[in-house]
Structures are given as structure tokens and as C-alpha cells.
Write an enzyme that holds these catalytic residues in place. Structure first.
Site, PDB file in Angstrom:
ATOM      1  N   LEU A 106       0.851  -1.177   0.000  1.00  0.00           N
ATOM      2  CA  LEU A 106       0.000   0.000   0.000  1.00  0.00           C
ATOM      3  C   LEU A 106       0.892   1.233   0.000  1.00  0.00           C
ATOM      4  O   LEU A 106       1.984   1.212   0.578  1.00  0.00           O
ATOM      5  CB  LEU A 106      -0.899   0.031   1.244  1.00  0.00           C
ATOM      6  CG  LEU A 106      -2.009  -1.017   1.344  1.00  0.00           C
ATOM      7  CD1 LEU A 106      -2.796  -0.825   2.631  1.00  0.00           C
ATOM      8  CD2 LEU A 106      -2.945  -0.959   0.142  1.00  0.00           C
ATOM      9  N   ASP A 107       0.423   2.310  -0.634  1.00  0.00           N
ATOM     10  CA  ASP A 107       1.164   3.565  -0.605  1.00  0.00           C
ATOM     11  C   ASP A 107       1.302   4.048   0.829  1.00  0.00           C
ATOM     12  O   ASP A 107       0.521   3.672   1.712  1.00  0.00           O
ATOM     13  CB  ASP A 107       0.448   4.633  -1.430  1.00  0.00           C
ATOM     14  CG  ASP A 107       0.316   4.235  -2.889  1.00  0.00           C
ATOM     15  OD1 ASP A 107       1.121   3.408  -3.341  1.00  0.00           O
ATOM     16  OD2 ASP A 107      -0.592   4.761  -3.558  1.00  0.00           O
ATOM     17  N   VAL A 108       2.262   4.926   1.063  1.00  0.00           N
ATOM     18  CA  VAL A 108       2.541   5.382   2.421  1.00  0.00           C
ATOM     19  C   VAL A 108       1.333   6.079   3.043  1.00  0.00           C
ATOM     20  O   VAL A 108       1.120   5.999   4.263  1.00  0.00           O
ATOM     21  CB  VAL A 108       3.787   6.305   2.426  1.00  0.00           C
ATOM     22  CG1 VAL A 108       3.499   7.606   1.685  1.00  0.00           C
ATOM     23  CG2 VAL A 108       4.262   6.588   3.849  1.00  0.00           C
ATOM     24  N   HIS A 111       0.289   2.933  -7.757  1.00  0.00           N
ATOM     25  CA  HIS A 111      -0.679   4.019  -7.537  1.00  0.00           C
ATOM     26  C   HIS A 111      -1.946   3.822  -8.375  1.00  0.00           C
ATOM     27  O   HIS A 111      -2.549   4.791  -8.843  1.00  0.00           O
ATOM     28  CB  HIS A 111      -0.059   5.375  -7.877  1.00  0.00           C
ATOM     29  CG  HIS A 111       1.006   5.829  -6.930  1.00  0.00           C
ATOM     30  ND1 HIS A 111       0.974   5.588  -5.576  1.00  0.00           N
ATOM     31  CD2 HIS A 111       2.142   6.532  -7.153  1.00  0.00           C
ATOM     32  CE1 HIS A 111       2.032   6.114  -5.000  1.00  0.00           C
ATOM     33  NE2 HIS A 111       2.773   6.682  -5.935  1.00  0.00           N
TER      34      HIS A 111
END
Length: 233
Positions: free
Chosen positions: A100-102, A187
């Protein structure tokens, strides 16, 4: 199992460092100093390194409610790592099952079972991942109909050779969407909504395949999966 392999699987030692530790007489098997890395050990052997008894750790499967500001990377960068939140021995062996993105929150799975991880992430298994998406602009009417159709047909993203796999878009409110993906491009959710002229303000993963984030886990909390949960993949 060879003693040098046993040491690499129960400590942070590499095989070369394990051999050096044996030559320094830091390693004992059943109370006796052992310098031969090829010495065989099994579950009955008492192996110590500098007086500390070592034990093999079995395969682990972890569910984490990832908070924002935490990275799924294995390498340390600007942000804390998800494994920093987990209190288990040899936690560095755990790898995230997809990332997962930050700034994305929600369900993250971690394991040291590579075959299980592959089963979860393999596109052939069509393991759907469900996200709750907060949008900057309302998505209603004809615009919503077009968005649902485009997501279902696949969207061509900049820099990608192929369109996205068919995705399922459901609007819970005018600005709250539920999106199910069957892949994990970089993303991807943000880029898909950007392609239809909208902007993702917040993103939360609710489930992976049949496994739903435990509602009892607060952000940053984790638990190990049950045998039944592991067997679902």
C-alpha cells in the site's frame, strides 16, 4: 539441517558470519562447542549462540491495520516500516503480500511463506482487493455511468502497455466509492480516478479475497491469522 543453515534461519547472521561465529567457539550444540558448519542438527538439538538458546520459527501470517505515514517497503527510508509495528521474533523475515502507498490505510498481510504470498497475489487467482475511496469531486449521474463502464472495460494509464483489468466501481455516496481491483499497478486507484478527472483524497483497503480487515484492530494494530484464514488462499 546443517548447523550453518540453522544459524542463518534463527539469527540475523549470514552463512559466512555464522561460520566465523563457530570458529570463535561461540556456538554450542547440546553443550559442546561445534566448529564444523556441516554438523547436522534437528528439533531435539539444543543449539546456543553466545549462551542464548536458538529455536526455529515456523511460518507466520499476519494481518495489520496499516495507518497512514507507514511504508510497506523492506528498506528503511523516510517513514517507519510496517514491520516496525509488529512484535514478533525475526520480524525482518516478514514480507508484505502486495503493498500500500505510504498514505493509504487498511489491510496489509505479511508472511514469510513465499508460496502462500504468491497464491494471494497471482493474477490467475483473481483475488479481488476492495478499497474504500474518498473523492474530491462528486461522482453522480451520467458521469457515474461512464465511470462505471470505463472501470469495467479497463482504463489505459499513462506509461502502461496494457489497460487495467476490469474493475468494479460502486458509489456508496456521491464522494465515497467502493472499488474492487484484481491487480496491483503502481498508484493504480489514484491513477484510475485521475484518468476520469477526479482526485483521491483518502484510500483504505478493506479486504483481500475472502479476508476482511478485523474491525477490532485499531490503526497500527495487528494479529496473526488463524489456520482457517490461512487456508482460504
Amino acid at each position: 539441517m546443517r548447523l550453518d543453515r540453522f544459524l542463518t534461519e534463527t539469527t540475523e547472521l549470514t552463512r559466512s558470519l555464522a561460520k566465523k561465529a563457530m570458529h570463535r567457539e561461540e556456538v554450542r550444540v547440546d553443550g559442546e562447542v561445534v566448529r564444523n558448519p556441516a554438523t547436522r542438527v534437528d528439533e531435539r538439538s539444543v543449539v546456543t549462540w553466545n549462551g542464548e538458546r536458538l529455536a526455529l520459527v515456523g511460518l507466520r501470517y499476519v494481518m495489520l491495520n496499516k495507518p497512514s505515514g507507514v511504508e510497506c517497503s523492506a528498506r528503511r527510508g523516510l517513514y517507519p516500516l510496517v514491520r516496525d509495528l509488529i512484535d514478533l521474533p525475526q520480524v525482518e523475515r516478514l514480507q508484505t503480500v502486495g503493498r500500500l502507498d505510504v498514505d493509504t490505510t487498511g489491510l496489509v498481510l505479511l508472511t514469510d511463506d513465499g508460496q502462500w504470498s504468491h497464491r494471494v497475489t497471482s493474477p490467475r487467482r483473481r483475488c479481488g482487493k476492495v478499497y474504500r475511496v474518498s473523492l474530491a469531486e462528486p461522482l453522480v449521474g451520467d458521469e457515474l455511468v461512464r465511470a462505471v463502464t470505463r472501470f469495467a472495460e479497463g482504463i489505459e494509464l499513462e506509461g502502461e502497455e496494457k489497460a487495467t483489468r476490469p474493475a468494479e466501481l460502486i458509489m456508496r455516496t456521491a464522494t465515497e466509492a467502493e472499488l474492487t481491483l484484481y491487480e496491483g499497478k503502481y498508484h493504480q486507484v489514484k491513477r484510475m480516478f485521475a484518468a476520469i478527472g477526479n482526485h483521491v483524497e483518502a484510500l483504505h483497503r478493506e479486504s483481500i479475497g475472502p479476508l476482511v480487515l478485523d474491525e477490532r484492530l485499531a490503526p497500527g494494530e495487528w494479529r496473526e491469522l488463524t489456520e482457517a484464514e490461512v487456508a482460504q488462499f
